[in-house]
Design an enzyme around this catalytic site. Sequence first.
Site, PDB file in Angstrom:
ATOM      1  N   ASN A 158       0.864  -1.183   0.000  1.00  0.00           N
ATOM      2  CA  ASN A 158       0.000   0.000   0.000  1.00  0.00           C
ATOM      3  C   ASN A 158       0.901   1.234   0.000  1.00  0.00           C
ATOM      4  OD1 ASN A 158      -1.805   2.050   0.472  1.00  0.00           O
ATOM      5  ND2 ASN A 158      -2.361   1.394   2.556  1.00  0.00           N
ATOM      6  N   HIS A 207      -9.496   1.220   5.593  1.00  0.00           N
ATOM      7  CA  HIS A 207      -8.179   1.476   6.189  1.00  0.00           C
ATOM      8  C   HIS A 207      -8.326   2.434   7.372  1.00  0.00           C
ATOM      9  CE1 HIS A 207      -3.995   2.533   6.682  1.00  0.00           C
ATOM     10  NE2 HIS A 207      -3.700   1.463   5.959  1.00  0.00           N
ATOM     11  N   GLY A 218       3.052   2.388  10.809  1.00  0.00           N
ATOM     12  CA  GLY A 218       4.012   3.468  10.623  1.00  0.00           C
ATOM     13  C   GLY A 218       4.761   3.843  11.892  1.00  0.00           C
ATOM     14  N   GLU A 252      -4.924  -4.769  10.800  1.00  0.00           N
ATOM     15  CA  GLU A 252      -3.874  -3.764  10.971  1.00  0.00           C
ATOM     16  C   GLU A 252      -4.092  -3.021  12.290  1.00  0.00           C
ATOM     17  OE1 GLU A 252      -2.140  -2.537   6.881  1.00  0.00           O
ATOM     18  OE2 GLU A 252      -3.824  -1.247   7.305  1.00  0.00           O
ATOM     19  N   GLU A 280      -6.611   4.825   8.208  1.00  0.00           N
ATOM     20  CA  GLU A 280      -6.403   6.241   7.850  1.00  0.00           C
ATOM     21  C   GLU A 280      -7.675   6.835   7.260  1.00  0.00           C
ATOM     22  OE1 GLU A 280      -2.835   5.487   5.586  1.00  0.00           O
ATOM     23  OE2 GLU A 280      -1.833   4.932   7.456  1.00  0.00           O
ATOM     24  N   LYS A 312       0.089   4.246  -0.233  1.00  0.00           N
ATOM     25  CA  LYS A 312      -0.537   5.442   0.375  1.00  0.00           C
ATOM     26  C   LYS A 312      -0.300   6.658  -0.532  1.00  0.00           C
ATOM     27  CE  LYS A 312      -0.076   3.176   4.779  1.00  0.00           C
ATOM     28  NZ  LYS A 312       0.042   3.261   6.223  1.00  0.00           N
ATOM     29  N   SER A 366       3.902  -2.021  10.355  1.00  0.00           N
ATOM     30  CA  SER A 366       5.356  -2.127  10.517  1.00  0.00           C
ATOM     31  C   SER A 366       5.881  -3.518  10.181  1.00  0.00           C
ATOM     32  CB  SER A 366       5.778  -1.700  11.927  1.00  0.00           C
ATOM     33  OG  SER A 366       5.421  -0.343  12.143  1.00  0.00           O
TER      34      SER A 366
HETATM   35  P1  13P Z   1       3.331   0.437   7.629  1.00  0.00           P
HETATM   36  O1  13P Z   1       3.820  -0.867   7.029  1.00  0.00           O
HETATM   37  O2  13P Z   1       4.049   1.633   7.099  1.00  0.00           O
HETATM   38  O3  13P Z   1       3.250   0.370   9.107  1.00  0.00           O
HETATM   39  O4  13P Z   1       1.815   0.620   7.104  1.00  0.00           O
HETATM   40  C1  13P Z   1       0.908  -0.426   7.230  1.00  0.00           C
HETATM   41  C2  13P Z   1      -0.326  -0.059   6.508  1.00  0.00           C
HETATM   42  O5  13P Z   1      -1.068   0.798   6.929  1.00  0.00           O
HETATM   43  C3  13P Z   1      -0.616  -0.751   5.249  1.00  0.00           C
HETATM   44  O6  13P Z   1      -1.907  -0.499   4.810  1.00  0.00           O
END
Ligand code: 13P
Length: 255
Positions: free
Chosen positions: A9, A100, A178, A172, A102, A11, A218
């Site tokens: 992803n 997600h 992150g 997640e 976010e 983003k 992560s």
């Molecule tokens: P990270 O791998 O950067 O922690 O992000 C995970 C994520 O949100 C994938 O959708």
Amino acid sequence: MRKKIVAGNWKMNLLDMEVINYLVDFNSKKNEIKSDAEVIILPATIYLDTMISMPEWDVKIGAQNCSQFNNGAYTGEMSAAMLSDFDYDKENLHYCLVGHSERRAYFKETNDVFAEKVNRLIENKLKPIYCCGEELTDRKDEKHFSLVKSQIEEGLFHLKEEEIKQVVIAYEPVWAIGTGETASSEQAQEMHAYIRTILTEKYGAETADSISILYGGSCKPDNAKELFSQPDIDGGLIGGASLVVDSFIQIINSF
Ligand code: 13P
């Protein structure tokens, strides 16, 4: 046997030349991929065209978002029908993220909106990658199981058995996204097994066993192998580490 999947992803990252350089680099290292996992990349919408035009590209492509509405006066939105139509001659745009954290945090989207997005995707023959996961406070309050359960029930459990089989689930934990702090393989396996249990209760073991459940948060080359070795972890949804070709390939090779 359910599918093993490693999905990147991206983003809201990478500019045009960076995308081109990534694709050229990835393609030149294709032979290093030793795993039989399905590889998916989810770029920003504006790069979908570049991605699906790649020659000899056996990576599957996904979008990061779509509208819950069919069509009409929804400025700035992109419909599932557009995504599906867009790929009319290549057939490698298969997936779209839904739910997600976010989207939940910054765009205030809720489980009922996600349920509609899932419907639009399935109507248009695209596979939703449905994300769920708790915040740190939920875990501290021991509400993480009930929270994830409600995300899955409200976003997915209106689906018929044939429809839920089109869905990939991604667990997640928000506190691991992150942050560099990964869920331990025990914590992740515990939640994945729990998700499979609620899927079994609703749809039966055969269907529950056919649904891939990915871990995200992560996930990196140094922890992917242990996470992917857990019986209910069928792959990863990778953020930051998918932006670097070498680390993404190492994660893919962790199966
Ligand atoms: P990270 O791998 O950067 O922690 O992000 C995970 C994520 O949100 C994938 O959708």
